[in-house]
Design an enzyme around this catalytic site. Structure first.
Site, PDB file in Angstrom:
ATOM      1  N   GLU A   1       0.829  -1.211   0.000  1.00 17.88           N
ATOM      2  CA  GLU A   1       0.000   0.000   0.000  1.00 17.88           C
ATOM      3  C   GLU A   1       0.859   1.255   0.000  1.00 17.88           C
ATOM      4  O   GLU A   1       1.963   1.267   0.554  1.00 17.88           O
ATOM      5  CB  GLU A   1      -0.949   0.033   1.203  1.00 17.88           C
ATOM      6  CG  GLU A   1      -2.206  -0.801   1.052  1.00 17.88           C
ATOM      7  CD  GLU A   1      -2.220  -1.991   1.980  1.00 17.88           C
ATOM      8  OE1 GLU A   1      -3.083  -2.854   1.793  1.00 17.88           O
ATOM      9  OE2 GLU A   1      -1.348  -2.074   2.861  1.00 17.88           O
ATOM     10  N   THR A   2       0.312   2.292  -0.620  1.00 13.04           N
ATOM     11  CA  THR A   2       0.894   3.627  -0.601  1.00 13.04           C
ATOM     12  C   THR A   2      -0.198   4.607  -0.165  1.00 13.04           C
ATOM     13  O   THR A   2      -1.342   4.511  -0.628  1.00 13.04           O
ATOM     14  CB  THR A   2       1.424   4.024  -1.992  1.00 13.04           C
ATOM     15  OG1 THR A   2       2.482   3.144  -2.366  1.00 13.04           O
ATOM     16  CG2 THR A   2       1.947   5.453  -2.002  1.00 13.04           C
TER      17      THR A   2
END
Length: 298
Positions: free
Chosen positions: A46-47
Site C-alpha cells: 500500500e501507498t
C-alpha cells in the site's frame, strides 16, 4: 512537481521487519490515476497520499492505494501514517487525532518513543461482521492452499467471509505446521475465492505462546502474493473471534503474529470491546519505524 515521501516499516518496532509503507506527504493536486501510477512505482502493498481534511478538526485525509486499485480502509497505512504525522508534528510523548479515510473517520491514539519510531492504536470505523458463514467448501479451501482437508478448521472454527470495510476469506488452520506448509497459487486462489472476497486470511492458534494467533494473508486479486501484516484483515477477524471465543464483557486483546514465513515478522494487536453481550468496538494497534525518505518527481 517534487513531492516528499517517507517509507516506514509498520507493525514492528525495528527497521527492516514488519510491513513496508510509502507515504506521499505532498499529495494535493494529484488525481486518482496519478496516485495509482505512483503506487505502482513504489510497488509496495500500500501507498498512502496525505491530503487536507474535509473537517478542519481532523488531522488529515488519506487515500490508500495498492498496486492496482484504491482501498476504502487499511490497517498498516493508518498506523504508519498516524505515527509519521505525530512525529512531524513534534509530538514527544502521546497525542490523539482523527484521520479521514474513504470508509469514514478513524480516531487514533499515538505514542512516540523516539525521533523515528512510535506506535498507534485506532478504532475501526466500521464494526466487523461475518458476511457469509457455512457456505465455503473445506475441500476448495484445502485445494486452494495446497493443504489437506484435515488441515482446515479448529475448535469449531470454519471458513467464512468477514469484513470491516474490506472483505476477507478467513480460513482457520489446525496447526502452525499447516500454516507453514501453505503453497498457494494465484490461479487457485482466484478460482476458489475470486467471487467471494479479494483476499484470503489464514490463521491458527500460536502453539508456542509467542502470540495468541499466527496468520498469513494472500491477495492475488490485489497484486499481492503475500502480505507481511494486515490490519484490515485482523479487523475483519474480530467478528470471527467474537463468535468463536465468546468473550465476556469488557476489553479483550489478541496478539497476532504475521509475516514470519516471509522473514518480515510483524505484530498486530487486535482489541475487542464487548458490551451488553455484543461486539461494540474493534481496535487495531502496532508500532512503526521510519526507514527512509526522499522526493518523488511526479
Amino acid at each position: 512537481m517534487a513531492r516528499r515521501y517517507v517509507v516506514l516499516d509498520v507493525f514492528t518496532d525495528r527497521a527492516l521487519s514488519g510491513n513496508p509503507l510509502a507515504v506521499v506527504l505532498d499529495a494535493e493536486g494529484l488525481d486518482g490515476n496519478q496516485m495509482q501510477a505512483i503506487a505502482r512505482e513504489f510497488n509496495l502493498s500500500e501507498t498512502v497520499f496525505v491530503l487536507k481534511p474535509a473537517d478542519e478538526a481532523n488531522r488529515a485525509r488519506l487515500r490508500i492505494f495498492t498496486v492496482n486499485h484504491e482501498l476504502p480502509f487499511a490497517g498498516h497505512p493508518t498506523v504508519g501514517t498516524a505515527v509519521l504525522l505525530a512525529i512531524r508534528d513534534g509530538v514527544e510523548t502521546s497525542t490523539d487525532f482523527v484521520l479521514e479515510e474513504n470508509v469514514g473517520e478513524v480516531p487514533c491514539h499515538i505514542n512516540i518513543r523516539g525521533p523515528r519510531t512510535g506506535s498507534a492504536t485506532f478504532t475501526v470505523p466500521r464494526l466487523s461482521e461475518i458476511v457469509t458463514a457455512g457456505e465455503l467448501s473445506i475441500d476448495a479451501c484445502a485445494q486452494a492452499l495446497g493443504l489437506d482437508r484435515s488441515d482446515i478448521g479448529f475448535d469449531g472454527y470454519k471458513p467464512v467471509v468477514a469484513s470491516a470495510g474490506v472483505p476477507f476469506v478467513c480460513i482457520p488452520l489446525a496447526s502452525r505446521s499447516a500454516l507453514a506448509r501453505i503453497s498457494p497459487s494465484a490461479g487457485r486462489l482466484i478460482g476458489a475465492f475470486g467471487g467471494e472476497a479479494e483476499s484470503v486470511y489464514v490463521f491458527c492458534r500460536d502453539e508456542d505462546g509467542e502470540g495468541d494467533l499466527r496468520a498469513r494473508m494472500f491477495a492475488a486479486n490485489m497484486g499481492i502474493d503475500e502480505d507481511p501484516a494486515t490490519g484490515s484483515a485482523a479487523a475483519a477477524l474480530a467478528a470471527v473471534l467474537f463468535a468463536g471465543e465468546r468473550p465476556g464483557e469488557g476489553f479483550h486483546v489478541f496478539d497476532i503474529l504475521q509475516g514470519v514465513e516471509m522473514g518480515r515478522p510483524s505484530l498486530v494487536r487486535l482489541g475487542l470491546e464487548v458490551s451488553g453481550g455484543a461486539l461494540s468496538a474493534v481496535t487495531i494497534g502496532g508500532g512503526a519505524v521510519v526507514v527512509s525518505e526522499g522526493t518523488i518527481h511526479a
